[in-house]
Design an enzyme around this catalytic site. Structure first.
Site, mmCIF file in Angstrom:
data_model
loop_
_atom_site.group_PDB
_atom_site.id
_atom_site.type_symbol
_atom_site.label_atom_id
_atom_site.label_comp_id
_atom_site.label_asym_id
_atom_site.label_seq_id
_atom_site.Cartn_x
_atom_site.Cartn_y
_atom_site.Cartn_z
ATOM 1 N N LYS A 124 58.762 -9.060 23.071
ATOM 2 C CA LYS A 124 60.031 -8.895 23.771
ATOM 3 C C LYS A 124 61.065 -8.232 22.848
ATOM 4 O O LYS A 124 60.874 -8.173 21.631
ATOM 5 C CB LYS A 124 60.512 -10.266 24.259
ATOM 6 N N PHE A 183 68.443 -18.680 35.662
ATOM 7 C CA PHE A 183 68.414 -17.838 34.465
ATOM 8 C C PHE A 183 67.902 -16.429 34.740
ATOM 9 O O PHE A 183 67.842 -15.608 33.811
ATOM 10 C CB PHE A 183 67.594 -18.510 33.350
ATOM 11 N N ARG A 243 47.836 -17.366 25.037
ATOM 12 C CA ARG A 243 48.832 -18.422 25.323
ATOM 13 C C ARG A 243 48.837 -19.465 24.194
ATOM 14 O O ARG A 243 49.889 -19.988 23.826
ATOM 15 C CB ARG A 243 48.555 -19.092 26.670
ATOM 16 N N THR A 257 56.587 -22.415 25.977
ATOM 17 C CA THR A 257 57.700 -21.554 26.416
ATOM 18 C C THR A 257 58.968 -21.855 25.617
ATOM 19 O O THR A 257 59.656 -20.936 25.166
ATOM 20 C CB THR A 257 57.969 -21.765 27.921
ATOM 21 N N ARG A 271 55.774 -18.530 18.719
ATOM 22 C CA ARG A 271 57.100 -19.047 19.091
ATOM 23 C C ARG A 271 57.539 -20.165 18.147
ATOM 24 O O ARG A 271 58.717 -20.254 17.774
ATOM 25 C CB ARG A 271 57.085 -19.521 20.540
ATOM 26 N N ASN A 281 62.137 -15.815 23.197
ATOM 27 C CA ASN A 281 60.981 -16.509 22.613
ATOM 28 C C ASN A 281 59.872 -15.536 22.183
ATOM 29 O O ASN A 281 58.697 -15.872 22.184
ATOM 30 C CB ASN A 281 60.472 -17.598 23.566
ATOM 31 N N HIS A 285 55.521 -12.525 25.469
ATOM 32 C CA HIS A 285 55.052 -12.893 26.803
ATOM 33 C C HIS A 285 53.540 -12.754 26.810
ATOM 34 O O HIS A 285 53.001 -11.816 26.229
ATOM 35 C CB HIS A 285 55.645 -11.939 27.855
HETATM 36 P P1 IDP Z 1 56.140 -18.274 29.814
HETATM 37 O O1 IDP Z 1 56.775 -17.000 29.291
HETATM 38 O O2 IDP Z 1 55.797 -19.216 28.705
HETATM 39 O O3 IDP Z 1 54.991 -18.013 30.767
HETATM 40 P P2 IDP Z 1 57.854 -18.910 32.128
HETATM 41 O O4 IDP Z 1 58.189 -20.277 32.601
HETATM 42 O O5 IDP Z 1 56.953 -18.056 32.976
HETATM 43 O O6 IDP Z 1 57.266 -19.056 30.640
HETATM 44 O O7 IDP Z 1 59.244 -18.139 31.906
HETATM 45 C C1 IDP Z 1 59.281 -16.769 31.694
HETATM 46 C C2 IDP Z 1 60.315 -16.458 30.649
HETATM 47 O O8 IDP Z 1 61.605 -16.771 31.166
HETATM 48 C C3 IDP Z 1 60.210 -17.296 29.374
HETATM 49 O O9 IDP Z 1 59.255 -16.800 28.447
HETATM 50 C C4 IDP Z 1 61.631 -17.215 28.830
HETATM 51 O O10 IDP Z 1 61.863 -15.967 28.177
HETATM 52 C C5 IDP Z 1 62.445 -17.254 30.124
HETATM 53 N N1 IDP Z 1 62.861 -18.616 30.486
HETATM 54 C C6 IDP Z 1 62.078 -19.626 30.963
HETATM 55 N N2 IDP Z 1 62.810 -20.733 31.188
HETATM 56 C C7 IDP Z 1 64.077 -20.426 30.837
HETATM 57 C C8 IDP Z 1 65.319 -21.140 30.846
HETATM 58 O O11 IDP Z 1 65.394 -22.321 31.216
HETATM 59 N N3 IDP Z 1 66.431 -20.473 30.407
HETATM 60 C C9 IDP Z 1 66.399 -19.178 30.000
HETATM 61 N N4 IDP Z 1 65.250 -18.447 29.989
HETATM 62 C C10 IDP Z 1 64.109 -19.070 30.393
#
Ligand code: IDP
Length: 136
Positions: free
Chosen positions: A9, A57, A85, A91, A102, A112, A115
């Protein structure tokens, strides 16, 4: 053989840890079969994260992911989706174990660093979105 879409990212690119992330992927035995540095337009970003469209968000996430160049990769290997993963960690980086990408390089849930597709179904959709010309 399985494929997954990996993104470094914009926060990872800004912090000059592209090499670090790629090195971890390669050390694990996964193979990079496509790679591109690009800045996402808003439409692609919204499509990529469409499952989160109703989340509070979402606007901030779209702004973040389009806010600078990122590295998109197709990564291939045995159980590549799950394997990446596991390399990435949880996450929320505060909950991600040390030794994960991460867990070692991030503190905030949005920024983070990486992806990785969450299923083979998502991987297929995301690879088509980022690399429509890739031969399957
Ligand atoms: P993942 O990337 O671990 O699969 P997801 O729940 O699919 O996690 O969320 C996608 C992306 O959205 C996360 O990697 C993060 O960058 C962002 N994200 C997830 N939850 C939050 C939040 O509560 N606040 C802000 N950004 C979030």
């Amino acid at each position: 053989m399985e494929r997954t879409l990996v993104l470094i990212k914009p926060d990872g690119v800004r912090r000059n840890i592209i090499g670090e992330v790629i090195s971890r992927i390669e050390r694990r035995g996964l193979k990079i079969v496509a790679l591109e540095l690009r800045t996402l337009d808003e439409e692609t970003a919204k499509t990529h994260y469409e499952e989160h469209a109703e989340r509070p968000f979402f606007p901030s996430l779209v702004e973040f992911i389009t806010g600078g160049p990122l590295v998109a990769m197709v990564v291939e290997g045995e159980r590549a989706v799950e394997a990446f993963r596991a390399l990435a960690g949880a996450t929320d980086p505060v909950s991600a174990g040390p030794g994960t990408i991460r867990g070692d390089f991030a503190l905030e849930v949005q920024s983070n660093v990486v992806h990785g597709s969450d299923s083979t179904y998502s991987a297929e959709r995301e690879i088509k979105l980022f690399f429509p010309d890739l031969v399957h």
